[in-house]
Design a protein around this motif. Structure first.
Motif, PDB file in Angstrom:
ATOM      1  N   GLU A   1       0.868  -1.173   0.000  1.00 53.09           N
ATOM      2  CA  GLU A   1       0.000   0.000   0.000  1.00 53.09           C
ATOM      3  C   GLU A   1       0.911   1.230   0.000  1.00 53.09           C
ATOM      4  OE1 GLU A   1      -3.522   0.077   2.363  1.00 53.09           O
ATOM      5  OE2 GLU A   1      -3.580  -2.115   2.530  1.00 53.09           O
ATOM      6  N   LEU A   2       0.625   2.139  -0.924  1.00 47.95           N
ATOM      7  CA  LEU A   2       1.505   3.296  -1.151  1.00 47.95           C
ATOM      8  C   LEU A   2       0.684   4.577  -1.099  1.00 47.95           C
ATOM      9  CD1 LEU A   2       3.096   1.585  -4.239  1.00 47.95           C
ATOM     10  CD2 LEU A   2       4.332   2.010  -2.111  1.00 47.95           C
TER      11      LEU A   2
ATOM     12  N   PRO B   1       6.901   9.030  -2.906  1.00 45.50           N
ATOM     13  CA  PRO B   1       5.929   8.051  -2.409  1.00 45.50           C
ATOM     14  C   PRO B   1       6.338   7.463  -1.052  1.00 45.50           C
ATOM     15  CG  PRO B   1       6.410   7.657  -4.710  1.00 45.50           C
ATOM     16  CD  PRO B   1       7.381   8.695  -4.252  1.00 45.50           C
ATOM     17  N   VAL B   2       5.305   7.127  -0.303  1.00 45.15           N
ATOM     18  CA  VAL B   2       5.472   6.536   1.030  1.00 45.15           C
ATOM     19  C   VAL B   2       4.885   5.133   0.970  1.00 45.15           C
ATOM     20  CG1 VAL B   2       4.459   6.697   3.349  1.00 45.15           C
ATOM     21  CG2 VAL B   2       5.350   8.740   2.237  1.00 45.15           C
ATOM     22  N   GLU B   3       5.502   4.216   1.714  1.00 46.02           N
ATOM     23  CA  GLU B   3       4.945   2.860   1.747  1.00 46.02           C
ATOM     24  C   GLU B   3       4.450   2.544   3.145  1.00 46.02           C
ATOM     25  OE1 GLU B   3       8.520   0.472   0.861  1.00 46.02           O
ATOM     26  OE2 GLU B   3       7.423  -1.254   1.651  1.00 46.02           O
ATOM     27  N   MET B   4       3.300   1.891   3.224  1.00 44.24           N
ATOM     28  CA  MET B   4       2.769   1.514   4.533  1.00 44.24           C
ATOM     29  C   MET B   4       3.283   0.126   4.868  1.00 44.24           C
ATOM     30  SD  MET B   4      -0.874   3.026   3.692  1.00 44.24           S
ATOM     31  CE  MET B   4      -0.510   4.383   2.598  1.00 44.24           C
ATOM     32  N   VAL B   5       3.833  -0.019   6.058  1.00 41.65           N
ATOM     33  CA  VAL B   5       4.389  -1.320   6.439  1.00 41.65           C
ATOM     34  C   VAL B   5       3.504  -1.911   7.537  1.00 41.65           C
ATOM     35  CG1 VAL B   5       6.432  -2.522   7.295  1.00 41.65           C
ATOM     36  CG2 VAL B   5       6.690  -0.492   5.839  1.00 41.65           C
ATOM     37  N   PHE B   6       2.998  -3.131   7.285  1.00 44.79           N
ATOM     38  CA  PHE B   6       2.081  -3.780   8.213  1.00 44.79           C
ATOM     39  C   PHE B   6       2.805  -4.891   8.963  1.00 44.79           C
ATOM     40  CE2 PHE B   6      -0.403  -1.808   4.948  1.00 44.79           C
ATOM     41  CZ  PHE B   6      -1.502  -1.293   5.628  1.00 44.79           C
ATOM     42  N   ASN B   7       2.331  -5.164  10.197  1.00 46.31           N
ATOM     43  CA  ASN B   7       2.924  -6.290  10.929  1.00 46.31           C
ATOM     44  C   ASN B   7       2.200  -7.589  10.547  1.00 46.31           C
ATOM     45  OD1 ASN B   7       0.574  -6.438  12.388  1.00 46.31           O
ATOM     46  ND2 ASN B   7       1.420  -5.507  14.228  1.00 46.31           N
TER      47      ASN B   7
ATOM     48  N   GLU C   1       2.174  -0.719  10.960  1.00 45.60           N
ATOM     49  CA  GLU C   1       3.259  -0.578  11.923  1.00 45.60           C
ATOM     50  C   GLU C   1       3.925   0.791  11.757  1.00 45.60           C
ATOM     51  OE1 GLU C   1       6.626  -3.595  13.619  1.00 45.60           O
ATOM     52  OE2 GLU C   1       5.441  -4.159  11.913  1.00 45.60           O
ATOM     53  N   TYR C   2       4.264   1.120  10.517  1.00 43.41           N
ATOM     54  CA  TYR C   2       4.848   2.435  10.258  1.00 43.41           C
ATOM     55  C   TYR C   2       4.726   2.790   8.783  1.00 43.41           C
ATOM     56  CZ  TYR C   2       9.069  -0.237   8.871  1.00 43.41           C
ATOM     57  OH  TYR C   2       9.955  -1.109   8.271  1.00 43.41           O
ATOM     58  N   LEU C   3       4.902   4.070   8.488  1.00 38.39           N
ATOM     59  CA  LEU C   3       4.978   4.510   7.102  1.00 38.39           C
ATOM     60  C   LEU C   3       6.427   4.844   6.812  1.00 38.39           C
ATOM     61  CD1 LEU C   3       1.953   5.660   8.117  1.00 38.39           C
ATOM     62  CD2 LEU C   3       2.016   6.446   5.786  1.00 38.39           C
ATOM     63  N   TYR C   4       6.871   4.488   5.622  1.00 43.31           N
ATOM     64  CA  TYR C   4       8.295   4.645   5.332  1.00 43.31           C
ATOM     65  C   TYR C   4       8.504   5.325   3.981  1.00 43.31           C
ATOM     66  CZ  TYR C   4      13.206   3.572   4.740  1.00 43.31           C
ATOM     67  OH  TYR C   4      14.549   3.681   4.553  1.00 43.31           O
TER      68      TYR C   4
ATOM     69  N   GLU D   1      14.438   0.939  11.437  1.00 39.71           N
ATOM     70  CA  GLU D   1      13.649  -0.166  12.012  1.00 39.71           C
ATOM     71  C   GLU D   1      14.123  -0.510  13.423  1.00 39.71           C
ATOM     72  OE1 GLU D   1      13.559  -3.312   9.121  1.00 39.71           O
ATOM     73  OE2 GLU D   1      11.855  -2.375   8.085  1.00 39.71           O
ATOM     74  N   GLU D   2      15.426  -0.417  13.649  1.00 34.27           N
ATOM     75  CA  GLU D   2      15.959  -0.645  14.996  1.00 34.27           C
ATOM     76  C   GLU D   2      15.347   0.351  15.990  1.00 34.27           C
ATOM     77  OE1 GLU D   2      17.923  -2.817  16.651  1.00 34.27           O
ATOM     78  OE2 GLU D   2      17.551  -3.941  14.793  1.00 34.27           O
ATOM     79  N   LYS D   3      15.314   1.602  15.564  1.00 34.78           N
ATOM     80  CA  LYS D   3      14.765   2.653  16.444  1.00 34.78           C
ATOM     81  C   LYS D   3      13.278   2.405  16.702  1.00 34.78           C
ATOM     82  CE  LYS D   3      17.887   6.374  14.898  1.00 34.78           C
ATOM     83  NZ  LYS D   3      17.953   7.646  14.207  1.00 34.78           N
ATOM     84  N   ILE D   4      12.551   1.995  15.669  1.00 30.41           N
ATOM     85  CA  ILE D   4      11.108   1.747  15.838  1.00 30.41           C
ATOM     86  C   ILE D   4      10.883   0.600  16.817  1.00 30.41           C
ATOM     87  CG2 ILE D   4       9.021   0.916  14.645  1.00 30.41           C
ATOM     88  CD1 ILE D   4       9.947   2.480  12.181  1.00 30.41           C
TER      89      ILE D   4
END
Ligand code: ADP
Length: 381
Positions: free
Chosen positions: A186-187, A204-210, A216-219, A366-369
């Motif tokens: 999902e973008l 563009p931003v990508e939505m990252v799901f768990n 989980e976050y947008l990247y 991702e480490e920080k998240i």
């Protein structure tokens, strides 16, 4: 544009209004909010806050008549009032014509189909029972996605129906159904335009799901091919032109498992998928929206570094005055930016703020998240 004197009215006083106000404050722009209570997030930094209902015709007209330019931070406002304000010469961005289409998922899909833009196949139904009859008589096939035609928000007006056993959860009221896209990613793209016709896009931003399919976050930058990136930007530019919108338009897309792009839906205002632009772009989405609606030159959309955005949601099991547990630990992490919206009460899953996490690359971010999700929670004591 005489920005020292132009009165800008925002319908809505939530967190998006608050962040718009913040950028308006940079220019000492006379920026006014209309919403039910001055205790809402934008009440704290509004140039002036008017208490009233943005869904009520009289409230919107009374508020808008005193303004030069009117904009929104939520789509579900009184359209007839905006039409009246346009008829007496007020500048309204986004225009009422675009809002009528965008507020109704059926009209939105009709719009994309009419302009040969890729949108999932869809049908409309007058009621839940009409849809049920159509499914039971095999005229409508599963799996499908049901969407209410009116006020959906953050997934609340959307039901994914995979099998007959999901039918008891169908939503009431007029709706559309879409064929279920096999989503690979999902973008989202935020694009801005002004009345002079200048158009600029953010990356563009990508939505990252768990694993449980929870965002989980947008990247950004989205991990897509150069061709997909180019198509996203091309679609975004043509969609904002077709709607004739000045200000921002956020566009959500699906990339399917066959590498095909589909337009899902749009929001003609600042958007969750652009919060990272505050720290991470040369021009934030909020400043850009103000530039767009005031027909000022648009700002540079260059990204300064990779970034992610996580929503701060109220923890399950807690209601009441918020307590931001672990916030000091979050402040210790470098290049991490906390935004709290100042909502007086937390509730499970309520958006209480967001955190932008910047870094040199995705693994550092991702480490920080991971660390933040371990140490930080919104609870009440
Ligand atoms: P909202 O306005 O509530 O954000 P969306 O239209 O974005 O609603 O839908 C919410 C989620 O439902 C999407 O992020 C996506 O995961 C899923 N979804 C929506 N439409 C489809 C579709 N046609 N096919 C598959 N999944 C979909």
């Amino acid at each position: 544009m005489d920005i020292a004197n132009v009165k800008v009215g925002i319908l809505g006083g939530g967190q998006l209004g608050k962040m718009l106000n913040y950028y308006g404050n940079h220019w000492h722009l006379p920026l006014f909010n209309l919403d039910k209570s001055e205790n809402f997030p934008a009440g704290i930094n509004a140039y002036h806050f008017t208490e009233g209902d943005f869904k009520n015709y009289d409230d919107v007209v009374a508020f808008g008549k005193e303004m030069d330019v009117i904009t929104i931070e939520i789509e579900h406002v009184n359209i007839e009032a905006l039409q009246y304000l346009e008829s007496i010469g007020k500048i309204v961005h986004p225009c009422s014509e675009a809002l009528i289409t965008i507020k109704d998922k059926f009209l939105q899909n009709e719009f994309y189909a009419a302009h040969s833009l890729p949108t999932p196949e869809y049908k409309s139904f007058a009621s839940r029972s009409d849809l049920l009859t159509s499914i039971q008589s095999h005229d409508t096939k599963l799996p499908l996605v049901q969407k209410t035609r009116g006020e959906g928000y953050d997934g609340r007006g959307v039901k994914v129906v995979d099998s007959m056993k999901d039918l008891s959860d169908l939503l009431e009221g007029p709706c559309i159904v879409e064929t279920k896209t096999r989503i690979a990613k999902e973008l989202a793209v935020i694009v801005a335009r002004n009345d002079d016709g200048q158009v600029v896009c953010y990356d563009p931003v990508e939505m990252v799901f768990n694993d449980n399919n929870i965002l989980e976050y947008l990247y950004t930058p989205a991990n897509v091919s150069v061709d997909i990136q180019a198509s996203l930007l091309k679609y975004a530019k043509s969609i904002i032109e077709l709607y004739k919108i000045s200000g921002l338009l956020a566009i959500e897309f699906f990339l399917d498992t066959d590498h095909q792009l589909w337009v899902n839906e749009v929001a003609p205002r600042p958007h969750n998928s652009g919060h990272h632009t505050i720290e991470n772009a040369v021009t934030s989405q909020f400043e850009q929206h103000l530039r767009g609606i005031l027909n000022l030159p648009l700002g540079d959309t260059t990204m300064l570094q990779p970034a992610a955005m996580i929503n701060i949601l109220g923890e399950e099991g807690y209601e009441g005055k918020p307590y931001y547990q672990g916030i000091e630990e979050v402040f210790k992490i470098p290049n991490v930016h906390v935004h709290l919206y100042g909502k007086p009460e937390t509730r499970p899953h309520r958006k209480m703020g967001h955190i932008t996490v910047c870094g040199n690359d995705r693994s550092e971010i991702e480490e920080k998240i991971k660390k933040i999700s371990k140490i930080f929670k919104v609870i009440s004591k």
